[in-house]
Design an enzyme around this catalytic site. Structure first.
Site, short mmCIF file in Angstrom:
data_model
loop_
_atom_site.label_atom_id
_atom_site.label_comp_id
_atom_site.label_asym_id
_atom_site.label_seq_id
_atom_site.Cartn_x
_atom_site.Cartn_y
_atom_site.Cartn_z
N SER A 292 0.69 -1.27 -0.15
CA SER A 292 0.03 -0.04 0.07
C SER A 292 0.78 1.29 -0.17
CB SER A 292 -0.94 -0.10 1.21
OG SER A 292 -1.94 0.85 1.31
N ASP A 303 9.96 5.54 -10.33
CA ASP A 303 9.52 6.08 -11.66
C ASP A 303 10.19 7.45 -11.87
OD1 ASP A 303 7.97 4.02 -12.17
OD2 ASP A 303 5.99 5.02 -12.02
N LYS A 317 -0.83 -4.27 -3.07
CA LYS A 317 -2.17 -3.81 -2.78
C LYS A 317 -2.14 -2.27 -3.47
CE LYS A 317 -4.89 -2.14 0.97
NZ LYS A 317 -5.15 -0.85 0.51
#
Length: 446
Positions: A292, A303, A317
């Site tokens: 999460s 990224d 998740k």
């Protein structure tokens, strides 16, 4: 004339849709009312004919729990007790062992132990099953009952029986309960490198992280060589705190987006100017217990090419739960959105793949212990574009870098191989300017 006719035909067609749509809605409502009538029939039959007298509130709560359980593993109704437990997890402290657990087919399964707690020090691992508490079988009971038994006054002893894959016999452990202080951030300095461990994303985690960075600088009298951000076995927590932690390492750019049910229901979160780590090398450690909010941070820094992600594939998740208050003491925890990394990736089911896969070979049970992830949960949300590559968890051949046994590592004084590998990698990055520059390139897919 032709144009007027077409406009009239279109208007007539639009009007013609209205009764059909209304009829469809009426049919849907009629079906729902019929199902509710069936529910009330069952409810009354249970009340009057069940072998024992039953409590109405218990029946209704069971019906609500069943409805939400049919959606996904993370939506649930929180009664007064559950609501207080959630507040404790995000704000307070409690007497217990420091375990995150779930229930699977009537058995209590460990999600992860919290670092530096009785459960963690006793060697309890993610994926272990707790079968007995103080000699009593707990299989078939409720999760709340098991949690209540494990919590208790600090200083009191408790005996757990653990079943672990790869072990022929159950493991009996005697632990002493402690006050579990939910301090979300811990730090230390190793080899001139700041090691910051985030245990959970609770209130003020972002502020505590920034304080940890300042404390590392102060303890050294200068900036460290770099930072290791340890998110292993971190089950997640508050979205805002995940954004705050990510922002501490980013100068600019998107951190995460969340997308709801409606097509235009998109919310994006961006970094504010100012990198608290001043561009120094960062490695993020993750494993199968990183979930999460942990995956939001790892995905954002990966990224944005701000950090190397190291370790093992994370939990997977990729959904957001919203707390919807129903009264002063009850609430509905409902999955309302999915989140996406800056490049548009959903981690649902698949998790975050590390840039450098490093197994925890200092754990003697590493090869035999099964990995427990979102995709193992019943009724989990499906990621339709996920690459279902079963070879992700397989090693075609042994990597010579990871060939040492736990005993051999222990003789060398290495008890945490992943952390040791990260520290050595930071040292190499710091001596290679080109590598540091590469980590600051634009985000993936942009």
């Amino acid at each position: 004339m032709k144009s007027t006719f077409l406009q009239g035909a279109v208007a007539l067609g639009a009007l013609a849709l209205i009764p059909a749509t209304t009829a469809a809605l009426s049919a849907g409502e009629a079906s729902s009312y019929k199902a509710l009538d069936e529910f009330m029939d069952v409810f009354q039959k249970v009340r009057t004919d069940y072998v024992e007298k039953v409590d109405d509130e218990k029946l209704i709560k069971g019906a609500i729990d069943g409805m939400l359980a049919s959606l996904d593993p993370h939506s649930s109704f929180l009664d007064a007790r559950d609501f207080q437990n959630l507040k404790t997890q995000t704000e307070g402290s409690y007497g217990g062992l420091g375990l995150s657990v779930t229930q699977e087919d009537g058995a209590v399964k460990v999600i992860a132990p919290t670092q530096d707690t009785p459960a963690w020090r006793a060697g309890i691992k993610a994926g272990d099953y707790i079968t007995h508490i103080d000699g009593q079988l707990i299989y078939g009971g409720t999760l709340d009952e098991a949690v209540d038994k494990m919590r208790g006054a600090p200083g009191t002893a408790i005996k757990l029986t653990i079943v672990r894959a790869g072990r022929d016999k159950p493991i009996d452990l005697t632990l002493t309960r402690e006050i579990i202080q939910l301090k979300p951030v811990k730090w230390e300095v190793k080899d001139n490198i700041g090691v910051i461990t985030i245990v959970s994303f609770s209130a003020n985690t972002g502020a505590d992280l920034r304080q940890a960075i300042r404390s590392i600088d102060k303890s050294l009298g200068h900036k460290p060589t770099g930072y290791v951000l340890d998110l292993r076995s971190n089950p997640g927590g508050l979205l805002d705190e995940a954004v705050s932690v990510s922002d501490s390492f980013l100068e600019r750019g998107e951190i995460v987006s969340q997308r709801g049910r409606a097509k235009g229901d998109v919310e994006r979160y961006y970094a504010k100017p100012g990198d608290d780590a001043k561009g120094l090398p960062v490695i993020v450690l993750v494993d199968s217990g990183s979930a999460s909010a942990s995956e939001i941070v790892a995905g954002a820094l990966q990224d944005q090419h701000r950090a190397l992600v190291m370790g093992e594939r994370s939990f997977g998740k990729g959904s957001v739960q919203t707390m919807l208050p129903l009264s002063s003491t009850t609430a509905l925890k409902l999955t309302t959105a999915r989140y996406y990394t800056p490049s548009g990736r959903s981690v649902q089911e698949g998790g975050i793949e590390p840039d450098i896969k490093v197994p925890q070979i200092s754990d003697p049970d590493y090869k035999n212990r099964p990995k427990f992830r979102e995709s193992d949960l019943r009724r989990h949300l499906i990621n339709e574009i996920r690459s279902d590559d079963k070879t992700l968890e397989e090693d075609a051949k042994d990597d010579p870098r990871f060939a040492m046994s736990a005993e051999e590592l222990k003789k060398k004084g290495i008890t945490d191989f992943q952390l040791d590998y990260a520290l050595k990698t930071i040292g190499r990055l710091a001596s290679t300017p080109a590598a540091t520059i590469a980590m600051a390139q634009p985000p993936r897919g942009k």
